[in-house]
Every structure is written in C-alpha cells, then in structure tokens.
Scaffold this motif. Structure first.
Motif, PDB file in Angstrom:
ATOM      1  N   UNK A 265     -80.195 -55.127 -22.656  1.00 52.16           N
ATOM      2  CA  UNK A 265     -80.555 -54.769 -21.289  1.00 52.16           C
ATOM      3  C   UNK A 265     -79.330 -54.812 -20.404  1.00 52.16           C
ATOM      4  N   UNK A 266     -79.415 -55.482 -19.249  1.00 50.35           N
ATOM      5  CA  UNK A 266     -78.251 -55.597 -18.364  1.00 50.35           C
ATOM      6  C   UNK A 266     -77.080 -56.275 -19.071  1.00 50.35           C
ATOM      7  N   UNK A 267     -75.895 -55.988 -18.615  1.00 52.87           N
ATOM      8  CA  UNK A 267     -74.723 -56.634 -19.197  1.00 52.87           C
ATOM      9  C   UNK A 267     -74.716 -58.118 -18.855  1.00 52.87           C
ATOM     10  N   UNK A 268     -73.957 -58.862 -19.611  1.00 56.11           N
ATOM     11  CA  UNK A 268     -73.812 -60.292 -19.336  1.00 56.11           C
ATOM     12  C   UNK A 268     -73.299 -60.513 -17.922  1.00 56.11           C
ATOM     13  N   UNK A 269     -72.348 -59.694 -17.495  1.00 60.47           N
ATOM     14  CA  UNK A 269     -71.789 -59.853 -16.149  1.00 60.47           C
ATOM     15  C   UNK A 269     -72.845 -59.582 -15.075  1.00 60.47           C
ATOM     16  N   UNK A 270     -73.633 -58.528 -15.249  1.00 62.39           N
ATOM     17  CA  UNK A 270     -74.681 -58.218 -14.267  1.00 62.39           C
ATOM     18  C   UNK A 270     -75.736 -59.320 -14.235  1.00 62.39           C
ATOM     19  N   UNK A 271     -76.081 -59.828 -15.411  1.00 63.86           N
ATOM     20  CA  UNK A 271     -77.129 -60.839 -15.473  1.00 63.86           C
ATOM     21  C   UNK A 271     -76.679 -62.137 -14.812  1.00 63.86           C
ATOM     22  N   UNK A 272     -75.431 -62.535 -15.042  1.00 71.29           N
ATOM     23  CA  UNK A 272     -74.948 -63.762 -14.421  1.00 71.29           C
ATOM     24  C   UNK A 272     -74.796 -63.603 -12.911  1.00 71.29           C
ATOM     25  N   UNK A 273     -74.549 -62.390 -12.462  1.00 70.37           N
ATOM     26  CA  UNK A 273     -74.437 -62.156 -11.024  1.00 70.37           C
ATOM     27  C   UNK A 273     -75.801 -62.182 -10.339  1.00 70.37           C
ATOM     28  N   UNK A 274     -76.825 -61.683 -11.010  1.00 69.41           N
ATOM     29  CA  UNK A 274     -78.121 -61.476 -10.377  1.00 69.41           C
ATOM     30  C   UNK A 274     -79.139 -62.582 -10.646  1.00 69.41           C
ATOM     31  N   UNK A 275     -78.861 -63.459 -11.614  1.00 69.65           N
ATOM     32  CA  UNK A 275     -79.804 -64.525 -11.975  1.00 69.65           C
ATOM     33  C   UNK A 275     -79.058 -65.857 -12.039  1.00 69.65           C
ATOM     34  N   UNK A 276     -79.763 -66.948 -12.289  1.00 68.73           N
ATOM     35  CA  UNK A 276     -79.096 -68.258 -12.353  1.00 68.73           C
ATOM     36  C   UNK A 276     -78.261 -68.498 -13.607  1.00 68.73           C
TER      37      UNK A 276
END
Length: 363
Positions: A265-276
């Motif tokens: 799904x989302x990249x690791x970078x996007x996920x860490x930016x948008x979630x905890x």
C-alpha cells in the motif's frame, strides 16, 4: 502513566528469510516477549483475540494465565476481547479466575474485532455488532458487581438467580478499556460507565482518533465521572528502533512492504508521516510519542506494537531492550513532568481496591 506492548499474534513469513514460524513457535515467542517486557521494566503486556489465520491467540486467558505464573509485576491485559461473539458470562468468569491467579494484575480491553467471518462462526450476525457490544457489556458489568443476577435481553438466554464464579478478587472487578478504531458508539459506552477508552491509533491519521477521544472526554464529563481531562485514555502505536535511524529504516522496510496488514500500500515514508508508526532511533520515538499528548491531552496508557509482520523473536527482544533502556525512562520523566496533579494515574487493582475501601469508610 503505564507503558507496555500489545501483540496481535500473527504468524507471518519473514520476508528476509522466507521462513514461517510454526504456531507453537509463535505462541511460545509471545510468552518470551511478555517475560522480556517485564524484565526491561514495562508495565503492561496485552494480547489480542482472533479465531482466524494467520493469528494464534484464540484463548487469551489461557495464555495470560500461563504468563501470570512466570511473571511477578507486569499487568496482563487484552488488546481485544470480543464482546460481540463471546458470552459475557464466560468473560466474567474467565477474567475473574485470571484475576485471582495473577493477584490482581489483570485488566481487559473490549472490542468488536475486525474480522467479519467470526460472527457467524459463533452464531452471531455482524449487522448486530454495536447492539451486541452494548447489551453484552451491560450484562458483564452487572455480573461483576451483583452477587445474584436476574437478566433478560435479545441476544442470549435469560438468567435467573445467577451468580458468576469466582467472584472478582477483593470484590473489585477488572478495569475495562473499550477499544475502538472507528465507532463513536463505543466511545459513548466507555464514557457512560466511566471506563477507559483505548484508541487503536495505528492505521488511521491523528485527526480521526482525536475526534473519538474528544467525544469520549466530553461524554465522560457529561455523565459525572470527572472533568474531561480526567477521563482514562489509552493509545496504541507502532515502533521499530535501531540506534541509527537509517539502519532502522533499512532493516524494517522489507517487513513493512510485505506485511499482511499494510504491505503493498502506501510507502513506508508516507505511512510514518500520516500515522503514529515510528521507524528510527530512540530519540525519534521519544519525540514522536511526546506529540501524542499534544494531540490527545494527558493520558494513562501507551502500548506499542513491536512483534508483527514476521519479525524474528531475536529482533523483537532487541526492540524491547531499546525501549526499556533508552525510550521508556525518558518518556516516564517527560510525561510525569507535564501532567497536572488532578489528572489520575492509570487504574490498577491496588488503586481500585483502595478507592473502594475509602468509599466504604465514608458511607
């Protein structure tokens, strides 16, 4: 404030080796993780309840009872007990028994779960999810507080002059957290009873969980349990740590990219930016975790997910060493320094018993 870990108990192939642990290996690894959590000074070990692959924790009280015999201090909890498909009578009795075995080191988190097929497996209809949660908890709440219960509802057979056994330890029921990812009805339920509200806080953005917690706090005050900032809040979170942030990202990326819950799904970078989710150094985990207070107010319990996505046991134990040595001591100090005196600590059996005895003296 309490710090701990929670496990979903997934059996996932390690993408870096291609090896899949057996169910027995995964179950025993969870026991080792709980023991390590106590060793490094964490306060809570919690585990989920699932009845479908790739998960193994179908009987949380069995595992927690086993862990209770091998630990001395850590609070044992669930990160989901299915209030919808479990019989509330069985929940009442199982957790009271666990309470006695663990000398009170027990609480639980009630939830509806996130696996639709579970409902028909246990003779329930997923369309009744919210009504089941409301009715079943109303009964569970009474079973722990009334010696003799007469009850009739929609979803189970009536009870006549029924007493659940054993009775709660010291006549103090286990503290209940109501867990939710998306349901305002569950936040309302937690507020109505004056129980704790636990926001999963893993997959969705901060503003979503902020709305749920703000609702819970307002309704907690509305029902007369205390001011909104005295409501009992818990948060989830995910971390992967290494001394060096670049090492953490490089090592965790294949696990993230292939994880059943968020891979592809989302990249690791996007996920860490948008979630905890925090993947980095201990300092980065500390910095991001402290922002949770800015978003949600003072709260009582912080649990981290560290043992998922196929991570080998050795790596998970290394994560716990870093949490215990470099992260949690700093978080304890920082959160304690910022918390106003009127905000309560996390509930424990000893604290609930003391409050009960104090109330009896004044009556």
């Amino acid at each position: 404030m309490q710090f701990g870990i929670f496990s979903v108990g997934d059996v996932t192939t390690d993408p870096t080796t291609g090896r899949t642990p057996t169910e027995a290996e995964r179950i025993k690894a969870m026991v080792a993780i709980a023991q390590k959590a106590e060793e490094v000074g964490l306060d809570v070990f919690a585990m989920g309840e699932h009845h479908n692959r790739p998960f193994v924790p179908s009987s949380p009280t069995t595992m927690l009872g086993y862990i209770a015999g091998r630990t001395d201090k850590i609070t044992l909890s669930t990160s989901t007990t299915l209030i919808t498909t479990n019989d509330p009578v069985k929940i009442a009795e199982d957790f009271a028994m666990l309470q006695h075995l663990a000398d009170g080191r027990v609480d639980l988190m009630l939830g509806r779960g996130n696996t639709g097929p579970v409902y028909p497996w246990f003779g329930k209809d997923i369309r009744d999810g919210i009504p089941l949660a409301i009715e079943n908890y109303a009964l569970l709440h009474r079973l722990w507080r009334e010696d003799v219960v007469n009850w009739e509802g929609k979803f189970r057979t009536p009870l006549q002059s029924f007493t659940s056994t054993p009775r709660p330890l010291d006549d103090v029921p286990p503290f209940v957290w109501h867990g939710s990812i998306r349901s305002p009805e569950i936040a309302e339920q937690a507020a109505y009873y004056g129980d704790g509200f636990f926001a999963n806080h893993i997959f969705w953005p901060t503003d979503h969980f902020k709305r749920l917690i703000d609702l819970y706090r307002r309704r907690y005050e509305h029902y007369g349990h205390g001011s909104a900032d005295q409501a009992i809040v818990g948060l989830g979170g995910q971390v992967f740590l290494r001394k060096n942030s670049q090492d953490a990202v490089r090592e965790f990326r294949p696990y993230f990219d292939n994880a059943p819950v968020y891979g592809h799904g989302p990249s690791l970078e996007d996920f860490t930016e948008q979630t905890p989710l925090t993947v980095g150094s201990p300092e980065q985990v500390i910095e991001k975790t402290l922002t949770f207070r800015e978003n949600f107010g003072d709260y009582q319990r912080q649990l981290f997910l560290v043992d998922h996505a196929g991570l080998p046991l050795k790596t998970v134990l290394e994560q716990l060493d870093l949490l215990g040595e470099e992260v949690i001591p700093v978080l304890r100090k920082e959160f304690a320094a910022r918390r106003p005196a009127h905000v309560p600590d996390a509930p424990t059996h000893a604290a609930l018993l003391a409050a009960k005895q104090a109330k009896e003296v004044t009556v």
